[in-house]
Design a protein around this motif. Structure first.
Motif, short mmCIF file in Angstrom:
data_model
loop_
_atom_site.label_atom_id
_atom_site.label_comp_id
_atom_site.label_asym_id
_atom_site.label_seq_id
_atom_site.Cartn_x
_atom_site.Cartn_y
_atom_site.Cartn_z
N GLY A 51 -5.60 -138.45 -30.78
CA GLY A 51 -6.13 -137.57 -31.81
C GLY A 51 -5.64 -137.90 -33.19
N VAL A 52 -4.37 -138.29 -33.29
CA VAL A 52 -3.74 -138.57 -34.58
C VAL A 52 -2.85 -139.80 -34.45
CG1 VAL A 52 -2.18 -137.69 -36.38
CG2 VAL A 52 -3.70 -136.11 -35.17
N LEU A 53 -2.92 -140.66 -35.44
CA LEU A 53 -1.97 -141.78 -35.58
C LEU A 53 -1.26 -141.63 -36.91
CD1 LEU A 53 -0.73 -144.62 -35.01
CD2 LEU A 53 -2.76 -145.57 -36.13
N VAL A 54 0.06 -141.66 -36.88
CA VAL A 54 0.84 -141.67 -38.12
C VAL A 54 1.59 -142.99 -38.18
CG1 VAL A 54 2.65 -140.58 -39.49
CG2 VAL A 54 1.13 -139.17 -38.08
N ASN A 55 1.27 -143.80 -39.17
CA ASN A 55 1.95 -145.09 -39.39
C ASN A 55 3.11 -144.86 -40.35
OD1 ASN A 55 0.33 -147.10 -37.89
ND2 ASN A 55 -1.32 -146.42 -39.25
N SER A 56 4.31 -144.67 -39.77
CA SER A 56 5.48 -144.36 -40.59
C SER A 56 6.50 -145.49 -40.60
CB SER A 56 6.15 -143.08 -40.08
OG SER A 56 7.25 -142.73 -40.87
N ALA A 57 6.33 -146.49 -39.73
CA ALA A 57 7.29 -147.60 -39.68
C ALA A 57 7.27 -148.39 -40.99
CB ALA A 57 6.97 -148.52 -38.51
N GLY A 58 8.43 -148.85 -41.41
CA GLY A 58 8.49 -149.67 -42.61
C GLY A 58 9.91 -150.06 -42.96
N ILE A 59 10.02 -151.07 -43.78
CA ILE A 59 11.32 -151.50 -44.30
C ILE A 59 11.18 -151.69 -45.81
CG2 ILE A 59 11.99 -152.64 -42.16
CD1 ILE A 59 11.34 -155.34 -43.54
N ILE A 60 12.30 -151.79 -46.48
CA ILE A 60 12.28 -152.04 -47.92
C ILE A 60 12.97 -153.37 -48.22
CG2 ILE A 60 14.43 -150.78 -48.37
CD1 ILE A 60 13.04 -149.75 -50.97
N GLY A 61 12.34 -154.18 -49.04
CA GLY A 61 12.94 -155.43 -49.48
C GLY A 61 13.08 -155.42 -50.99
N ARG A 62 14.22 -155.81 -51.48
CA ARG A 62 14.48 -155.72 -52.92
C ARG A 62 14.49 -157.11 -53.55
NH1 ARG A 62 15.98 -150.46 -53.72
NH2 ARG A 62 16.74 -149.40 -51.84
N THR A 84 12.42 -164.51 -50.67
CA THR A 84 12.22 -165.70 -49.84
C THR A 84 10.94 -165.55 -49.02
OG1 THR A 84 13.40 -164.82 -47.92
CG2 THR A 84 14.72 -165.94 -49.61
N ASP A 85 10.50 -166.66 -48.43
CA ASP A 85 9.32 -166.60 -47.56
C ASP A 85 9.54 -165.62 -46.42
OD1 ASP A 85 8.31 -168.54 -49.21
OD2 ASP A 85 8.35 -170.16 -47.71
N ASP A 86 10.75 -165.66 -45.83
CA ASP A 86 11.05 -164.75 -44.72
C ASP A 86 11.05 -163.29 -45.18
OD1 ASP A 86 11.20 -166.70 -42.81
OD2 ASP A 86 13.40 -166.87 -42.87
N ASP A 87 11.60 -163.02 -46.36
CA ASP A 87 11.60 -161.67 -46.90
C ASP A 87 10.16 -161.15 -47.05
OD1 ASP A 87 14.35 -161.67 -47.16
OD2 ASP A 87 14.32 -162.25 -49.27
N TRP A 88 9.32 -162.02 -47.61
CA TRP A 88 7.91 -161.65 -47.84
C TRP A 88 7.21 -161.35 -46.51
CZ3 TRP A 88 4.96 -160.52 -52.01
CH2 TRP A 88 3.57 -160.54 -51.85
N ARG A 89 7.37 -162.24 -45.54
CA ARG A 89 6.70 -162.06 -44.25
C ARG A 89 7.20 -160.81 -43.53
NH1 ARG A 89 6.73 -167.91 -44.05
NH2 ARG A 89 8.86 -167.86 -43.24
N GLN A 90 8.52 -160.60 -43.54
CA GLN A 90 9.07 -159.44 -42.85
C GLN A 90 8.61 -158.14 -43.49
OE1 GLN A 90 13.32 -160.07 -42.82
NE2 GLN A 90 13.17 -161.91 -41.55
N ALA A 136 9.23 -156.64 -55.61
CA ALA A 136 7.89 -157.24 -55.64
C ALA A 136 7.19 -157.18 -54.29
CB ALA A 136 7.98 -158.68 -56.12
N ALA A 137 7.87 -157.60 -53.23
CA ALA A 137 7.23 -157.62 -51.91
C ALA A 137 6.92 -156.21 -51.42
CB ALA A 137 8.13 -158.36 -50.91
N TYR A 138 7.86 -155.31 -51.62
CA TYR A 138 7.67 -153.93 -51.15
C TYR A 138 6.52 -153.26 -51.89
CZ TYR A 138 8.85 -149.09 -49.93
OH TYR A 138 8.81 -147.79 -49.48
#
Length: 253
Positions: free
Chosen positions: A84-95, A102-108, A152-154
């Motif tokens: 009935g409902v999906l809440v997309n709350s997962a996330g991380i912050i990159g500074r 880095t490429d890995d920071d951007w992809r993650q 920037a990435a976040y």
């Protein structure tokens, strides 16, 4: 409080905003599927919901894995009959600025904040369109609406979530699927102080944000959760494709 019994999937359900959203939906006596990575925190969240008398499932895995997203939707339908409902709350912050990312920071950052939203939303829509509709609420950020420096990435990722929300809302409006985004400013929770290059206290970071917010205070996870529950309720049936700032007036300036 809005009361309804729905089947609700929440990613990032074991901490911060996601944990508060779990508790808010549990108060409506919804059936809950908690999606996270940490088994210990997940078990605590599961037991809390179970004590409230709500049917609940805990599913551990990588939200940036499309096959995992498909499986969560499939198993939810198998147990509860529909999503009935999906809440997309997962996330991380990159500074960091672009040159410091880095490429890995951007992809993650994009995996956790954008790809997870796309994979889970795509799978949920396929299910919802077969059962008469539903609601998706994406936890974005007010930095997806305005420009700032140092993340920037976040910022790019949250901007992508806002525009994905709008695009999918238009694509699926006639299928009775509402899709909206909640866009908080700083929220008083552990992620607020994560990923700094130097140690910083919660009080220091909170004060920086308080100084920039017209109302002079930051939101609590419970406030974000209440807005999320409203957007998934029947009272919000005619609301879709919006990105709602909950930031004490920051984006009004």
């Amino acid at each position: 409080m809005t009361h309804f019994k729905k089947v609700v999937i929440i990613t990032g359900a074991t901490s911060g905003i996601g944990e508060a959203i779990v508790q808010a939906f549990a108060a409506t006596k919804a059936s809950l599927v908690l999606v996270g990575r940490d088994r210990e925190r997940g078990q605590r969240a599961f037991e809390t919901v179970e004590k409230l008398g709500c049917p609940v499932e805990l599913v551990l895995g990588d939200v940036a894995d499309s096959a995992f997203a498909d499986q969560v939707i499939k198993s939810t339908v198998a147990r509860f009959g529909k999503v009935g409902v999906l809440v997309n709350s997962a996330g991380i912050i990159g500074r960091g600025s672009a040159v410091d990312t880095t490429d890995d920071d951007w992809r993650q950052t994009f995996d956790a904040n954008v790809n997870s939203v796309f994979y889970f939303s795509r799978a949920a829509v396929k299910s919802m369109r077969r059962t008469g509709g539903g609601s998706i609420v994406n936890i974005a950020s007010n930095v997806g609406l305005v420009g700032c420096s140092g993340l920037a990435a976040y910022y790019a990722a949250k901007g992508a979530v806002v525009l994905l929300t709008r695009a999918m809302a238009l694509d699926h409006a006639k299928e009775q699927i509402s899709i909206n985004a909640v866009c908080p400013d700083a929220v008083n929770m552990p992620m607020l102080v994560s990923a700094h290059s130097e140690p910083v206290s919660v009080d220091e970071v909170l004060q920086r944000h308080v100084d920039s917010i017209p109302q002079g205070s930051v939101a609590s996870p419970k406030e974000i959760a209440r807005l999320t529950v409203f957007l998934a309720s029947e009272e919000a049936r005619h609301i879709t494709g919006v990105a709602v700032p909950i930031d004490g007036g920051f984006t009004a300036g």
